[in-house]
Scaffold this active site. Sequence first.
Site, short mmCIF file in Angstrom:
data_model
loop_
_atom_site.label_atom_id
_atom_site.label_comp_id
_atom_site.label_asym_id
_atom_site.label_seq_id
_atom_site.Cartn_x
_atom_site.Cartn_y
_atom_site.Cartn_z
N GLU A 298 0.84 -1.20 0.00
CA GLU A 298 0.00 0.00 0.00
C GLU A 298 0.88 1.24 0.00
O GLU A 298 1.79 1.38 0.81
CB GLU A 298 -0.92 -0.02 1.23
N ARG B 216 -17.04 3.24 5.03
CA ARG B 216 -15.95 2.63 4.26
C ARG B 216 -14.81 2.21 5.17
O ARG B 216 -14.20 1.16 4.99
CB ARG B 216 -15.41 3.61 3.21
N TYR C 64 -28.27 8.09 4.07
CA TYR C 64 -28.52 6.83 4.78
C TYR C 64 -27.71 6.80 6.07
O TYR C 64 -26.71 7.51 6.20
CB TYR C 64 -28.25 5.60 3.92
N ASP D 110 -11.25 -0.86 -9.18
CA ASP D 110 -11.23 0.40 -9.93
C ASP D 110 -10.08 0.47 -10.92
O ASP D 110 -10.18 1.18 -11.93
CB ASP D 110 -11.12 1.60 -8.97
#
Lengths: 393, 393
Positions: A32, A106, A213, A294
């Site tokens: 990462e 997330r 939401y 993605d």
Amino acid sequence: MRADILVVGGGIGGLTAALALARDGHRVRVLEKAAQFAELGAGLQLAPNATRVLAGLGVLGRVLEAGVRPRRLLLRSALTADELTALDLGEPFLARYGAPYVVMHRSDLLAILYDACLAAGVGLQAGQDVVAVTGDDGAAAAECADGTSYQGAALIAADGLHSGIRALFSADQPVCSGFAAYRGTARIDEVTARSELDEVVAWIGPDLHFVQYPLRAGQIYNQVAVFRSRRYAADPGLADGEWGGPGELDDAFGTCCAQVREATGFLWRDRWWPMYDREPLAGWTRGRIALLGDAAHPMLQYLAQGACQAIEDADALARALAGCPGPQLIGKALAGYQAERAEHAARVQRTARTWGDIWHVSGVGALLRDELFRRRPADDYSYTDWLYGSRVL
Amino acid sequence: MRADILVVGGGIGGLTAALALARDGHRVRVLEKAAQFAELGAGLQLAPNATRVLAGLGVLGRVLEAGVRPRRLLLRSALTADELTALDLGEPFLARYGAPYVVMHRSDLLAILYDACLAAGVGLQAGQDVVAVTGDDGAAAAECADGTSYQGAALIAADGLHSGIRALFSADQPVCSGFAAYRGTARIDEVTARSELDEVVAWIGPDLHFVQYPLRAGQIYNQVAVFRSRRYAADPGLADGEWGGPGELDDAFGTCCAQVREATGFLWRDRWWPMYDREPLAGWTRGRIALLGDAAHPMLQYLAQGACQAIEDADALARALAGCPGPQLIGKALAGYQAERAEHAARVQRTARTWGDIWHVSGVGALLRDELFRRRPADDYSYTDWLYGSRVL
């Protein structure tokens, strides 16, 4: 076959892939770029095509604890507040799709995946900026900006919309939609203009929409405002940051109904996101390298499928590699992964654009949309079966 | 009450009104500007709201002899030729609306009405160009260009889109739609690109449509091509005749499917019609004068209701005057006619525009339209009940 596998990118797609591969016995290392594993943004929607995979990976229990199971998805007019149509997410939905619809933060999903990866023995290396990869010979390798290099039998590029590794497959660039998104979360008792706590509501109107939401078992409220920038439309040469500012936000939503106007006051105003996708890509794999999430198929958010499709990729990838008889056939296994996923993901990319157009249409198109919506019952799943994977034949 | 009534304009609306009034015992005189009673144009559609009135006037038998009863109205894509949706005109339709759907030649209907008017004792004066009317005192009067003048208890202005008498009520002007229409009839065996003989077919596409149906018991074939003029769009100051020429016709239909392209070859090319309507009018009656048909509510042709609404007017007018106790209350009776008709006719005018927009929409609007159409069965009459007058409660 068990192999060492490198995953470039530790977002939701990369970590789900790492987890799925590690559960199958592969030794997995995730590289990462950021100094920490973290997710930007706020809310995330997980449809059954994703929660089914998460159930198989043994993490759905924690996902349900951290998330909210809405009773329905509701579309309302941003102008009149009228209910336009809904998708019932209750028992018939669960029976049809075999897994629930969940909304969550997330960062909560990333933390769950991170913990599960750790427990499964995945190597999680932050601060590793991959600058070069190879995968055409007998092995795959990644070289990082700090000089470190890693080898494996395969390399999975899960490095997102701006994927550097995608350049091996295409010289294409992200496509700017001209829409800007504002997000915001707030404590549930602070938001005075919220919708029901058991609903995901999208208020839709000409060239804009607004989504609401709850997250974290209803403790916080998540909102997203999206609108077409007039500044960008007038000058598509503007750079990100030069268009879509708070003044445009206020202008765009100024004609909406009172509830939506009030709700925009709970958005973060110091940051906004220009919305990009890319054209579908014909080829995702080359030798021992494959794209995922993605990096392979960035999509507009209108179907709320960006993370879901990445999670589907992870599942398909793990199955393809589990069926691989030996390291020399990894290229063929990756091609099989692509064959299973590419056409479907391209359809999701294209449909997301169309669904956005449907949300944002005006004039007689909006009249036709509202009439079509009015005529369909909330338990009509004919538009979602292809996406969520009906088990009803 | 029986009275002398003047009808200005001997088109379909004027003659139907004259016939209905004469049948009720009024002495009626029709003043027509042209040297002969005649109708321009070609085909005409009569929906049950009109044929029901014609049945009551005793002329439906001759109408059915001269016309064709199509099995269905069919909408097809002008681009792909796909069937989009249909309206079944068979037994369930007849049961629901109590009268048939008929297509016929405009001149045939006019001839039938003319003959019936003659038989009913209506005075039919051609070559009478009415230049002034009065109706505020105890009588109504019309003065003609040749110096002739006529008196009556009421004056009905059925003088069409360009009604001079409408100026008493409004200074409004016809509104140009920017669309041009080409028409054409041909012997049935000469038209190689026709649709089924028991169908009214409208081929619809972005900014254009093309209509086909048979006339005269299937002996001749009627076609209408309508398209948005790019010349007019670029310069709305152009006069009629300066835009919409045959070159534009060919350009507009050049992208259509083969059958439509071939069919345009059977249109008359030496004449075309710019399409106009007007905004709805708040008041139609003043004293002893009332507007009727296109003079009151000219509409775009998309619902095929121009003649039908004029025929409904005639029926409502005759009922209003039949209920009038004496000549001094004619103004009140005319106001009652307006009260029955004005709101409905205005809705038809507005809906005709919208229905045209639906036919001509492109992009995501067309996708939504086609999906809405695909989902409705051919015996779904929910969109026509308000217009055709359902007898099913």
